[in-house]
Design a protein around this motif. Structure first.
Motif, PDB file in Angstrom:
ATOM      1  N   ALA A  11       0.829  -1.209   0.000  1.00 44.80           N
ATOM      2  CA  ALA A  11       0.000   0.000   0.000  1.00 44.80           C
ATOM      3  C   ALA A  11       0.862   1.257   0.000  1.00 44.80           C
ATOM      4  N   GLU A  12       1.888   1.257   0.831  1.00 46.07           N
ATOM      5  CA  GLU A  12       2.760   2.443   0.916  1.00 46.07           C
ATOM      6  C   GLU A  12       3.456   2.692  -0.414  1.00 46.07           C
ATOM      7  N   LEU A  13       3.933   1.622  -1.046  1.00 44.84           N
ATOM      8  CA  LEU A  13       4.639   1.753  -2.322  1.00 44.84           C
ATOM      9  C   LEU A  13       3.704   2.312  -3.392  1.00 44.84           C
ATOM     10  N   ARG A  14       2.478   1.807  -3.435  1.00 44.65           N
ATOM     11  CA  ARG A  14       1.537   2.263  -4.457  1.00 44.65           C
ATOM     12  C   ARG A  14       1.225   3.746  -4.281  1.00 44.65           C
ATOM     13  N   VAL A  15       0.953   4.175  -3.045  1.00 46.55           N
ATOM     14  CA  VAL A  15       0.630   5.582  -2.776  1.00 46.55           C
ATOM     15  C   VAL A  15       1.813   6.468  -3.149  1.00 46.55           C
ATOM     16  N   ARG A  16       3.009   6.055  -2.777  1.00 42.78           N
ATOM     17  CA  ARG A  16       4.209   6.860  -3.067  1.00 42.78           C
ATOM     18  C   ARG A  16       4.443   6.993  -4.566  1.00 42.78           C
ATOM     19  N   ALA A  17       4.345   5.882  -5.293  1.00 44.50           N
ATOM     20  CA  ALA A  17       4.607   5.917  -6.736  1.00 44.50           C
ATOM     21  C   ALA A  17       3.547   6.722  -7.479  1.00 44.50           C
ATOM     22  N   VAL A  18       2.273   6.527  -7.129  1.00 42.90           N
ATOM     23  CA  VAL A  18       1.193   7.261  -7.804  1.00 42.90           C
ATOM     24  C   VAL A  18       1.321   8.754  -7.533  1.00 42.90           C
ATOM     25  N   SER A  19       1.609   9.123  -6.280  1.00 38.62           N
ATOM     26  CA  SER A  19       1.780  10.551  -5.950  1.00 38.62           C
ATOM     27  C   SER A  19       2.924  11.161  -6.746  1.00 38.62           C
ATOM     28  N   ALA A  20       4.028  10.434  -6.825  1.00 34.50           N
ATOM     29  CA  ALA A  20       5.180  10.937  -7.583  1.00 34.50           C
ATOM     30  C   ALA A  20       4.834  11.127  -9.057  1.00 34.50           C
ATOM     31  N   CYS A  21       4.124  10.157  -9.644  1.00 35.04           N
ATOM     32  CA  CYS A  21       3.793  10.251 -11.073  1.00 35.04           C
ATOM     33  C   CYS A  21       2.809  11.375 -11.347  1.00 35.04           C
ATOM     34  N   ARG A  22       1.872  11.609 -10.425  1.00 35.04           N
ATOM     35  CA  ARG A  22       0.941  12.729 -10.605  1.00 35.04           C
ATOM     36  C   ARG A  22       1.683  14.060 -10.523  1.00 35.04           C
ATOM     37  N   GLN A  23       2.633  14.165  -9.601  1.00 39.41           N
ATOM     38  CA  GLN A  23       3.423  15.391  -9.507  1.00 39.41           C
ATOM     39  C   GLN A  23       4.295  15.571 -10.743  1.00 39.41           C
ATOM     40  N   LEU A  24       4.844  14.461 -11.256  1.00 40.37           N
ATOM     41  CA  LEU A  24       5.655  14.531 -12.474  1.00 40.37           C
ATOM     42  C   LEU A  24       4.809  15.023 -13.646  1.00 40.37           C
ATOM     43  N   ALA A  25       3.590  14.485 -13.781  1.00 47.44           N
ATOM     44  CA  ALA A  25       2.711  14.910 -14.871  1.00 47.44           C
ATOM     45  C   ALA A  25       2.392  16.396 -14.764  1.00 47.44           C
ATOM     46  N   GLN A  26       2.117  16.857 -13.537  1.00 45.53           N
ATOM     47  CA  GLN A  26       1.809  18.274 -13.343  1.00 45.53           C
ATOM     48  C   GLN A  26       3.015  19.144 -13.682  1.00 45.53           C
ATOM     49  N   LYS A  27       4.193  18.695 -13.261  1.00 48.81           N
ATOM     50  CA  LYS A  27       5.421  19.454 -13.519  1.00 48.81           C
ATOM     51  C   LYS A  27       5.702  19.527 -15.020  1.00 48.81           C
ATOM     52  N   LEU A  28       5.513  18.418 -15.703  1.00 46.41           N
ATOM     53  CA  LEU A  28       5.743  18.393 -17.145  1.00 46.41           C
ATOM     54  C   LEU A  28       4.758  19.313 -17.865  1.00 46.41           C
ATOM     55  N   ASP A  29       3.513  19.302 -17.437  1.00 45.57           N
ATOM     56  CA  ASP A  29       2.506  20.173 -18.051  1.00 45.57           C
ATOM     57  C   ASP A  29       2.848  21.648 -17.849  1.00 45.57           C
ATOM     58  N   GLU A  30       3.293  21.962 -16.649  1.00 45.27           N
ATOM     59  CA  GLU A  30       3.574  23.363 -16.323  1.00 45.27           C
ATOM     60  C   GLU A  30       4.804  23.894 -17.044  1.00 45.27           C
ATOM     61  N   ASP A  31       5.863  23.098 -17.102  1.00 42.36           N
ATOM     62  CA  ASP A  31       7.155  23.608 -17.566  1.00 42.36           C
ATOM     63  C   ASP A  31       7.465  23.303 -19.021  1.00 42.36           C
ATOM     64  N   VAL A  32       6.896  22.239 -19.567  1.00 46.08           N
ATOM     65  CA  VAL A  32       7.306  21.811 -20.906  1.00 46.08           C
ATOM     66  C   VAL A  32       6.304  22.215 -21.969  1.00 46.08           C
ATOM     67  N   GLN A  33       5.021  22.152 -21.632  1.00 47.88           N
ATOM     68  CA  GLN A  33       3.964  22.483 -22.596  1.00 47.88           C
ATOM     69  C   GLN A  33       4.128  21.701 -23.898  1.00 47.88           C
ATOM     70  N   ALA A  34       4.370  20.424 -23.773  1.00 50.60           N
ATOM     71  CA  ALA A  34       4.518  19.544 -24.945  1.00 50.60           C
ATOM     72  C   ALA A  34       3.787  18.249 -24.668  1.00 50.60           C
ATOM     73  N   GLY A  35       3.612  17.444 -25.716  1.00 49.09           N
ATOM     74  CA  GLY A  35       2.922  16.177 -25.544  1.00 49.09           C
ATOM     75  C   GLY A  35       3.666  15.282 -24.576  1.00 49.09           C
ATOM     76  N   VAL A  36       3.038  14.926 -23.470  1.00 48.25           N
ATOM     77  CA  VAL A  36       3.674  14.128 -22.430  1.00 48.25           C
ATOM     78  C   VAL A  36       2.872  12.845 -22.231  1.00 48.25           C
ATOM     79  N   LEU A  37       3.557  11.711 -22.151  1.00 50.44           N
ATOM     80  CA  LEU A  37       2.930  10.445 -21.814  1.00 50.44           C
ATOM     81  C   LEU A  37       3.695   9.818 -20.656  1.00 50.44           C
ATOM     82  N   ILE A  38       2.963   9.315 -19.668  1.00 48.86           N
ATOM     83  CA  ILE A  38       3.592   8.630 -18.539  1.00 48.86           C
ATOM     84  C   ILE A  38       2.873   7.300 -18.353  1.00 48.86           C
ATOM     85  N   GLY A  39       3.598   6.199 -18.504  1.00 52.63           N
ATOM     86  CA  GLY A  39       3.055   4.870 -18.276  1.00 52.63           C
ATOM     87  C   GLY A  39       3.516   4.351 -16.925  1.00 52.63           C
ATOM     88  N   VAL A  40       2.583   3.801 -16.141  1.00 52.33           N
ATOM     89  CA  VAL A  40       2.888   3.351 -14.782  1.00 52.33           C
ATOM     90  C   VAL A  40       2.489   1.882 -14.640  1.00 52.33           C
TER      91      VAL A  40
END
Length: 510
Positions: free
Chosen positions: A226-255
């Motif tokens: 449970a801890e691993l899943r929460v940590r990884a999902v939170s990190a990937c959501r933050q990564l997606a948000q960061k990519l959207d904010e700073d890159v403004q390009a087509g971004v895909l993240i597979g988990v």
């Protein structure tokens, strides 16, 4: 000057590339030329090229085997594969494991020069980077690259992966793993590295690497699910948000889902890669493989339009029906969020059926549809197919009133209505059409690209495939429905054309 090894089994192609390229002007020595992968492996015992450009399909040792051999010996070597259209899907998979880049054959001199310019620039940037690090540091970076390439490669032995991780000083921090792969349309390796370092520190234990094709690979590890899943999902959501904010390009993240042990590292990476394939139909950019795999549907269902019906409508000049079926096919891909691998297979088959009657000259003028990628949008690919269908419908309309076209169209319709008749013979069709054998053979071949026997057999086999996928009919029942008296002969014919027995085909398409 940099050194290239060129591996190509077609002697004319190989000699043309060697002799007609201004290698020195582009920053390269005259290449080491090899006739196949086996010869290249022998040469690599003493030669250490900066770049290997290899054909993908060769005797003895193919391009992907050669790439795996090179990657295991020298992770720094840049590998580019030459691939034909029919091998494109194979090459797309390979690029994520062993290969830095690919280029489609036939290669124009202009495209080849541009590739060499790009490779020379990458090598110069590497040299500058190497100047910043000590030699030991640079070697350590290559070892880490090799570990992550091994994780992305399904054929690396588990013990080799463990040894490579120890040598590189990589500690994953737990027996359970989740992998994430982030792809940008316009990647920036330095920016990705900065973001990954911040995330890895915030959501440790986490190992990361930006691979040769500038895909960010993240490995989250732990011992509690449970801890691993929460940590990884939170990190990937933050990564997606960061990519959207700073890159403004087509971004895909597979988990990926959670996998255990050293072998679980490769399984998690494969999951994450598989998740990216849902981007095509779903339109999502943050893709969780366990959720999507569970909810995804299939195109192998009774309510899904058959690509053969779409092609038949186009060739018969029934544009309304053909475009309606095309729209239904793409709507089902979206509604059921079908994985790209299945969508691509159906669309490749549709293009083949649509373009089979075209001459070489007509094919050159026709709108281009393939290759497609999971990064393409469903709507863009649908429009490409509709443009191709429009071109073919105009072609059909221009010759619709000719006697030859009427004869061929009537023949196709007759065969589609009577293929189940086991006594169907060419003589019967000629009587129905009221034409001679020689005239029929000429116009039918021009219209379909196939002889009477080829067309009838292929038509029966396509119906057999659909029945195997969509019904529980026995082999002998299917044989009878498509006009085969002898079920054994049907099975032999089916295997000759598909490489599988009817039972194997059904099991593979369940």
């Amino acid at each position: 000057m940099y050194q290239i090894m060129l591996v190509e089994d077609e002697i004319l192609v190989r000699e043309s590339m060697v002799q007609n390229t201004n290698w020195h002007a582009l920053g390269f020595e005259t290449p080491i030329a090899c006739a196949d992968g086996r010869e290249a492996m022998q040469m690599l015992e003493t030669a250490h090229p900066d770049v290997v450009i290899t054909d993908i399909c060769m005797p003895f040792v193919d391009g992907l085997e050669l790439a795996a051999h090179i990657r295991a010996r020298d992770p720094a070597t840049i590998i580019v594969v030459l691939t034909g259209f029919s091998e494109f899907s194979y090459a797309q998979k390979a690029i994520k494991y062993h290969v830095n880049d690919y280029i489609l054959k036939p290669v124009s001199p202009r495209d080849f020069d541009q590739l060499l310019q790009k490779l020379a620039q990458e090598l110069r940037e590497r040299e500058q980077q190497q100047g910043v690090f000590s030699r030991a540091q640079y070697a350590g970076e290559l070892l880490k690259d090799h570990v992550f390439q091994s994780i992305l490669s399904p054929d690396t032995p588990e013990e080799d992966l463990q040894a490579a991780a120890r040598n590189a000083g990589i500690v994953f921090g737990g027996e359970l793993h989740i992998a994430a792969l982030a792809e940008l349309q316009q990647p920036d390796a330095a920016w990705l590295s900065r973001v990954a370092e911040q995330l890895a520190g915030r959501f440790a234990p986490c190992q990361w690497r930006v691979t040769g094709d500038e895909t960010l690979v993240l490995i989250f590890s732990g011992d509690e699910t449970a801890e691993l899943r929460v940590r990884a999902v939170s990190a990937c959501r933050q990564l997606a948000q960061k990519l959207d904010e700073d890159v403004q390009a087509g971004v895909l993240i597979g988990v990926s889902g959670i996998h255990a042990g050293p072998s679980g590292l490769r399984e998690a990476a494969a999951d994450a890669r598989h998740a990216l394939g849902y981007a095509f139909s779903s339109g999502q950019r943050l893709l969780f493989d366990p959720e999507l795999s569970k909810s995804a549907g299939s195109l192998h269902a009774p309510d899904c339009p058959a690509v053969s019906d779409i092609a038949a409508g186009v060739h018969a000049g029934d544009g309304t029906r053909a475009l309606e079926l095309t729209g239904q096919l793409f709507a089902l891909m979206r509604k059921r969020q079908v994985h790209f691998s299945e969508c691509a297979g159906q669309l490749e088959q549709l293009q083949v059926l649509l373009t089979s009657p075209l001459s070489r000259e007509e094919l050159a003028r026709a709108p281009q549809v393939m290759p497609i990628s999971y990064r393409d949008t469903l709507e863009a690919v649908r429009l490409r197919f509709e443009r191709l269908e429009g071109f073919l419908l105009q072609r059909a309309a221009s010759g619709m009133d000719s006697p030859a076209n009427r004869c061929a169209t009537m023949a196709v319709r007759y065969l589609q209505e009577h293929y189940s008749n086991c006594d169907l013979k060419l003589a019967e069709l000629l009587d129905y059409l009221g034409v001679s054998r020689s005239y029929f053979s000429t116009v039918f071949k021009a219209h379909t690209g196939q002889s009477f026997v080829e067309y009838l057999t292929n038509l029966r086999m396509e119906v057999a495939k659909r029945l195997l996928r969509e019904t529980g009919l026995c082999t002998y029942e299917i044989a009878e429905r498509i006009g085969f008296v002898d079920p054994h002969y049907f099975s032999v014919s089916f295997r000759r054309r598909t490489g599988m027995t009817p039972r194997e085909y059904r099991e593979a398409n369940q």
